[in-house]
Write a protein that holds these residues in place. Structure first.
Motif, PDB file in Angstrom:
ATOM      1  N   ALA A   9     111.110  29.136 -77.796  1.00 19.16           N
ATOM      2  CA  ALA A   9     111.181  30.585 -78.034  1.00 19.16           C
ATOM      3  C   ALA A   9     109.882  31.080 -78.656  1.00 19.16           C
ATOM      4  CB  ALA A   9     112.337  30.899 -78.978  1.00 19.16           C
ATOM      5  N   PHE A  10     109.536  32.324 -78.345  1.00 17.07           N
ATOM      6  CA  PHE A  10     108.428  33.030 -78.990  1.00 17.07           C
ATOM      7  C   PHE A  10     109.046  34.221 -79.704  1.00 17.07           C
ATOM      8  CE2 PHE A  10     105.269  36.460 -78.940  1.00 17.07           C
ATOM      9  CZ  PHE A  10     104.148  35.834 -79.468  1.00 17.07           C
ATOM     10  N   VAL A  11     108.826  34.307 -81.019  1.00 22.39           N
ATOM     11  CA  VAL A  11     109.464  35.357 -81.818  1.00 22.39           C
ATOM     12  C   VAL A  11     108.392  36.166 -82.543  1.00 22.39           C
ATOM     13  CG1 VAL A  11     111.129  35.846 -83.675  1.00 22.39           C
ATOM     14  CG2 VAL A  11     111.465  33.834 -82.198  1.00 22.39           C
ATOM     15  N   THR A  12     108.382  37.480 -82.365  1.00 20.21           N
ATOM     16  CA  THR A  12     107.412  38.315 -83.093  1.00 20.21           C
ATOM     17  C   THR A  12     108.047  38.855 -84.382  1.00 20.21           C
ATOM     18  OG1 THR A  12     107.984  40.443 -82.054  1.00 20.21           O
ATOM     19  CG2 THR A  12     106.383  39.048 -80.889  1.00 20.21           C
ATOM     20  N   GLY A  13     107.186  39.115 -85.348  1.00 24.61           N
ATOM     21  CA  GLY A  13     107.693  39.561 -86.657  1.00 24.61           C
ATOM     22  C   GLY A  13     108.520  38.458 -87.283  1.00 24.61           C
ATOM     23  N   ALA A  14     108.080  37.202 -87.080  1.00 22.32           N
ATOM     24  CA  ALA A  14     108.900  36.039 -87.450  1.00 22.32           C
ATOM     25  C   ALA A  14     108.666  35.573 -88.879  1.00 22.32           C
ATOM     26  CB  ALA A  14     108.620  34.888 -86.482  1.00 22.32           C
ATOM     27  N   ALA A  15     107.716  36.196 -89.591  1.00 19.36           N
ATOM     28  CA  ALA A  15     107.383  35.699 -90.927  1.00 19.36           C
ATOM     29  C   ALA A  15     108.392  36.142 -91.979  1.00 19.36           C
ATOM     30  CB  ALA A  15     105.991  36.181 -91.328  1.00 19.36           C
ATOM     31  N   SER A  16     109.138  37.216 -91.687  1.00 18.56           N
ATOM     32  CA  SER A  16     110.097  37.669 -92.694  1.00 18.56           C
ATOM     33  C   SER A  16     111.262  38.403 -92.041  1.00 18.56           C
ATOM     34  CB  SER A  16     109.412  38.590 -93.725  1.00 18.56           C
ATOM     35  OG  SER A  16     108.792  39.663 -93.077  1.00 18.56           O
ATOM     36  N   GLY A  17     112.246  38.713 -92.859  1.00 22.16           N
ATOM     37  CA  GLY A  17     113.356  39.544 -92.430  1.00 22.16           C
ATOM     38  C   GLY A  17     114.124  39.009 -91.226  1.00 22.16           C
ATOM     39  N   ALA A  29     119.262  25.278 -83.946  1.00 22.85           N
ATOM     40  CA  ALA A  29     119.953  24.875 -82.708  1.00 22.85           C
ATOM     41  C   ALA A  29     119.061  23.974 -81.849  1.00 22.85           C
ATOM     42  CB  ALA A  29     120.366  26.114 -81.921  1.00 22.85           C
ATOM     43  N   GLY A  30     117.937  23.526 -82.402  1.00 26.36           N
ATOM     44  CA  GLY A  30     117.076  22.604 -81.657  1.00 26.36           C
ATOM     45  C   GLY A  30     116.090  23.284 -80.732  1.00 26.36           C
ATOM     46  N   VAL A  31     115.897  24.598 -80.934  1.00 27.55           N
ATOM     47  CA  VAL A  31     114.901  25.326 -80.129  1.00 27.55           C
ATOM     48  C   VAL A  31     113.527  25.159 -80.801  1.00 27.55           C
ATOM     49  CG1 VAL A  31     114.200  27.617 -79.292  1.00 27.55           C
ATOM     50  CG2 VAL A  31     116.631  27.012 -79.395  1.00 27.55           C
ATOM     51  N   LYS A  32     112.494  24.940 -79.987  1.00 26.97           N
ATOM     52  CA  LYS A  32     111.122  24.916 -80.511  1.00 26.97           C
ATOM     53  C   LYS A  32     110.690  26.377 -80.636  1.00 26.97           C
ATOM     54  CE  LYS A  32     110.713  21.521 -77.128  1.00 26.97           C
ATOM     55  NZ  LYS A  32     110.048  21.057 -75.924  1.00 26.97           N
ATOM     56  N   VAL A  33     110.126  26.745 -81.766  1.00 25.25           N
ATOM     57  CA  VAL A  33     109.844  28.177 -81.972  1.00 25.25           C
ATOM     58  C   VAL A  33     108.371  28.411 -82.308  1.00 25.25           C
ATOM     59  CG1 VAL A  33     110.499  30.285 -83.192  1.00 25.25           C
ATOM     60  CG2 VAL A  33     112.199  28.470 -82.893  1.00 25.25           C
ATOM     61  N   MET A  34     107.739  29.284 -81.548  1.00 22.89           N
ATOM     62  CA  MET A  34     106.406  29.787 -81.888  1.00 22.89           C
ATOM     63  C   MET A  34     106.617  31.086 -82.643  1.00 22.89           C
ATOM     64  SD  MET A  34     103.257  29.207 -81.952  1.00 22.89           S
ATOM     65  CE  MET A  34     101.938  28.762 -80.835  1.00 22.89           C
ATOM     66  N   MET A  35     106.238  31.084 -83.920  1.00 25.14           N
ATOM     67  CA  MET A  35     106.477  32.234 -84.789  1.00 25.14           C
ATOM     68  C   MET A  35     105.203  33.072 -84.871  1.00 25.14           C
ATOM     69  SD  MET A  35     108.627  30.088 -87.651  1.00 25.14           S
ATOM     70  CE  MET A  35     108.867  31.437 -88.795  1.00 25.14           C
ATOM     71  N   ALA A  73      98.387  35.147 -78.073  1.00 28.87           N
ATOM     72  CA  ALA A  73      99.519  34.448 -78.699  1.00 28.87           C
ATOM     73  C   ALA A  73     100.372  33.754 -77.635  1.00 28.87           C
ATOM     74  CB  ALA A  73     100.362  35.441 -79.498  1.00 28.87           C
ATOM     75  N   ALA A  74     100.513  34.389 -76.473  1.00 27.80           N
ATOM     76  CA  ALA A  74     101.260  33.762 -75.367  1.00 27.80           C
ATOM     77  C   ALA A  74     100.510  32.524 -74.873  1.00 27.80           C
ATOM     78  CB  ALA A  74     101.439  34.765 -74.225  1.00 27.80           C
ATOM     79  N   ASP A  75      99.194  32.631 -74.739  1.00 34.42           N
ATOM     80  CA  ASP A  75      98.385  31.476 -74.307  1.00 34.42           C
ATOM     81  C   ASP A  75      98.553  30.322 -75.301  1.00 34.42           C
ATOM     82  OD1 ASP A  75      97.519  33.138 -72.294  1.00 34.42           O
ATOM     83  OD2 ASP A  75      95.552  33.544 -73.190  1.00 34.42           O
ATOM     84  N   ALA A  76      98.528  30.656 -76.599  1.00 38.91           N
ATOM     85  CA  ALA A  76      98.672  29.618 -77.632  1.00 38.91           C
ATOM     86  C   ALA A  76     100.052  28.956 -77.543  1.00 38.91           C
ATOM     87  CB  ALA A  76      98.472  30.236 -79.011  1.00 38.91           C
ATOM     88  N   THR A  77     101.068  29.729 -77.166  1.00 39.02           N
ATOM     89  CA  THR A  77     102.433  29.185 -77.053  1.00 39.02           C
ATOM     90  C   THR A  77     102.502  28.173 -75.910  1.00 39.02           C
ATOM     91  OG1 THR A  77     103.257  31.314 -77.819  1.00 39.02           O
ATOM     92  CG2 THR A  77     104.871  29.845 -76.798  1.00 39.02           C
ATOM     93  N   ILE A  78     101.914  28.523 -74.780  1.00 32.40           N
ATOM     94  CA  ILE A  78     101.932  27.618 -73.625  1.00 32.40           C
ATOM     95  C   ILE A  78     101.109  26.363 -73.930  1.00 32.40           C
ATOM     96  CG2 ILE A  78     101.292  27.369 -71.177  1.00 32.40           C
ATOM     97  CD1 ILE A  78     103.780  29.178 -71.738  1.00 32.40           C
ATOM     98  N   GLU A  79      99.991  26.575 -74.602  1.00 36.33           N
ATOM     99  CA  GLU A  79      99.145  25.426 -74.948  1.00 36.33           C
ATOM    100  C   GLU A  79      99.895  24.470 -75.882  1.00 36.33           C
ATOM    101  OE1 GLU A  79      94.875  24.905 -77.060  1.00 36.33           O
ATOM    102  OE2 GLU A  79      95.108  26.546 -75.623  1.00 36.33           O
ATOM    103  N   ARG A  80     100.647  25.030 -76.804  1.00 39.99           N
ATOM    104  CA  ARG A  80     101.336  24.202 -77.812  1.00 39.99           C
ATOM    105  C   ARG A  80     102.628  23.565 -77.268  1.00 39.99           C
ATOM    106  NH1 ARG A  80     104.063  21.604 -80.640  1.00 39.99           N
ATOM    107  NH2 ARG A  80     104.397  21.697 -82.900  1.00 39.99           N
ATOM    108  N   PHE A  81     103.427  24.377 -76.521  1.00 42.21           N
ATOM    109  CA  PHE A  81     104.761  23.881 -76.132  1.00 42.21           C
ATOM    110  C   PHE A  81     104.932  23.677 -74.621  1.00 42.21           C
ATOM    111  CE2 PHE A  81     105.774  25.994 -80.274  1.00 42.21           C
ATOM    112  CZ  PHE A  81     106.262  24.876 -80.942  1.00 42.21           C
ATOM    113  N   ILE A 129     108.307  32.980 -68.086  1.00 46.94           N
ATOM    114  CA  ILE A 129     109.696  32.486 -68.059  1.00 46.94           C
ATOM    115  C   ILE A 129     110.119  32.212 -66.614  1.00 46.94           C
ATOM    116  CG2 ILE A 129     112.107  33.021 -68.629  1.00 46.94           C
ATOM    117  CD1 ILE A 129     111.025  34.801 -70.945  1.00 46.94           C
ATOM    118  N   GLU A 130     109.765  33.137 -65.725  1.00 47.50           N
ATOM    119  CA  GLU A 130     110.137  32.953 -64.307  1.00 47.50           C
ATOM    120  C   GLU A 130     109.513  31.696 -63.701  1.00 47.50           C
ATOM    121  OE1 GLU A 130     110.192  36.096 -61.278  1.00 47.50           O
ATOM    122  OE2 GLU A 130     109.562  37.435 -62.896  1.00 47.50           O
ATOM    123  N   SER A 131     108.304  31.359 -64.164  1.00 48.16           N
ATOM    124  CA  SER A 131     107.504  30.343 -63.471  1.00 48.16           C
ATOM    125  C   SER A 131     108.146  28.956 -63.474  1.00 48.16           C
ATOM    126  CB  SER A 131     106.102  30.265 -64.073  1.00 48.16           C
ATOM    127  OG  SER A 131     106.206  29.766 -65.398  1.00 48.16           O
TER     128      SER A 131
END
Ligand SMILES: NC(=O)c1ccc[n+]([C@@H]2O[C@H](COP(=O)([O-])OP(=O)(O)OC[C@H]3O[C@@H](n4cnc5c(N)ncnc54)[C@H](O)[C@@H]3O)[C@@H](O)[C@H]2O)c1
Length: 284
Positions: A9-17, A29-35, A73-81, A129-131
Motif C-alpha cells: 500500500a501507498f498511504v499519503t498523510g501517513a505520518a499522523s492522524g 494485516a501483513g501489508v507492506k506500506v510506503m508511508m 514518491a510512486a517511483d520510490a514505492t516501486i523501487e522499494r517494493f 495497480i492495473e499493470s
C-alpha cells in the motif's frame, strides 16, 4: 481484495492522524506500506514506532500538492517494493478560511492538497495497480463535509470533489480490477485543526497563518470543532474500518452515524427542489 497479507500500500498523510491509523492497521494485516508525508520529523517517528512492531514499512517525503513530487514518491514505492496494490489518498488540510477570510493562495493550497493530489494519485497509481493484474483498491479520504457543506467553502468544495471523483470512477475502475472507496470520517482525534503547520514554503508570504489562527480562535465554530476533534474517534479504529472496507470493496466508509440526519436533511431539500417543478412541462 480478500487477501491483504503480502500486498503493498501507498498511504499519503501517513505520518499522523487518520493516515497513521490506516498505515498501522494495514501493516498489522501483513501489508507492506510506503508511508508518504510532508512532515519529516513526524514521519521518522511513525516509521520507527511501526518498525518496532516488525511491520514492513518505509517512508517517502513528498508535498502531494505537487505532481512531480507525487510521481517521485510512486517511483520510490516501486523501487522499494516492486508492486503496489492499494492507494490511500489521505493527506488533507483544513485550508482556506471562511467568507471574507480566504484568498486565492489559500484556495490553491486547499485544492492542491485535498483534491488535485487525489486526481494525480489515481492518474499515477491506477496504471501501476492495473499493470500486475492482481487487482487493487483506491481509498480516498473525503469527509462528512463532502456530503454536507458544514465547514469552510474551500474544504467543502474539495471534499465534495473527492466524493464525486470516487463515485464517478468506481464503475470504470471496477472493470479494470480496482475497487474505489471514499472515506467520510466524522470527528476524529487528530491534528487537522493545526494544518497550517504543513503550509508549503511557496505560500509562506501569501497566506498569513497567524492571522488566520487568530481569527479562528475567535470563532465559535472553530472552538466547537477543536473540542469535538479532541474528544473524537481513535484514528486506529478508523484504520481498522478502512482495512475491512478494502477487504469488502465498500463504496462509502463512514466512521459513525452522527451526521446521518444532516445527509437526510440535504437529500430532503434536494427532493423538495424536484417536487416544486414536478407538475410542470419543460419548454424545449
Ligand atoms: N480529523 C477529522 O475529524 C477529519 C474529519 C473528516 C476528514 N478528515 C480528513 O482526514 C484526512 C487526514 O487528516 P487528519 O485528520 O488525520 O489530520 P492530521 O493533520 O493529523 O494529518 C494530516 C496528514 O497529512 C499530511 N499533509 C498535509 N499536507 C500535506 C502535503 N502537502 N503533502 C503531504 N502530506 C501532507 C500532514 O503532515 C499529516 O501527517 C484529511 O484529508 C482530512 O481532511 C479528518
Amino acid at each position: 481484495m480478500k487477501e491483504l497479507a503480502g500486498k503493498t500500500a501507498f498511504v499519503t498523510g501517513a505520518a499522523s492522524g487518520i493516515g497513521l491509523g490506516i498505515a498501522t492497521a494495514l501493516a498489522q494485516a501483513g501489508v507492506k506500506v510506503m508511508m508518504c508525508d510532508i512532515e519529516k520529523d513526524a514521519l521518522d517517528k511513525a516509521l520507527s514506532d511501526l518498525k518496532q512492531t516488525n511491520a514492513d514499512v518505509d517512508g517517502v517525503i513528498a508535498d502531494v500538492s505537487l505532481k512531480d513530487q507525487l510521481q517521485a514518491a510512486a517511483d520510490a514505492t516501486i523501487e522499494r517494493f516492486g508492486k503496489v496494490h492499494i492507494l490511500v489518498n489521505n493527506a488533507g488540510v483544513g485550508g482556506a478560511g471562511g467568507y471574507g477570510q480566504w484568498n486565492d493562495a489559500a484556495w490553491d493550497w486547499t485544492i492542491g492538497v485535498n483534491l488535485m493530489s487525489v486526481v494525480w494519485g489515481i492518474e499515477i497509481f491506477g496504471p501501476l495497480i492495473e499493470s500486475h493484474g492482481e487487482g487493487g483498491q483506491i481509498v480516498s479520504t473525503a469527509s462528512m463535509a463532502g456530503l454536507v457543506a458544514a465547514v469552510a467553502p474551500a474544504y467543502n468544495a474539495t471534499k465534495y470533489g473527492v466524493v464525486a471523483v470516487s463515485e464517478g470512477l468506481r464503475p470504470e475502475l471496477a472493470a479494470r480490477g480496482i475497487g474505489m472507496s471514499v472515506l467520510c470520517p466524522g470527528f476524529i482525534r487528530t491534528k487537522i485543526m493545526e494544518s497550517a503547520r504543513n503550509l508549503p514554503g511557496r505560500y509562506a508570504d501569501k497566506i498569513d497563518v497567524d492571522a488566520a489562527a487568530a481569527q479562528a480562535s475567535e470563532s465559535e465554530f472553530a472552538k466547537t470543532a477543536t473540542d469535538l476533534i479532541n474528544k473524537g474517534i481513535d484514528p486506529l479504529y478508523v484504520g481498522e474500518l478502512v482495512r475491512e472496507a478494502i477487504e469488502g470493496d465498500w463504496p462509502y466508509i463512514f466512521t459513525d452515524t452522527q451526521f446521518e440526519p444532516g445527509v437526510d436533511a440535504r437529500f430532503a431539500m434536494i427532493k423538495e427542489g424536484f417536487d416544486r417543478i414536478r407538475d410542470r412541462t419543460p419548454r424545449h
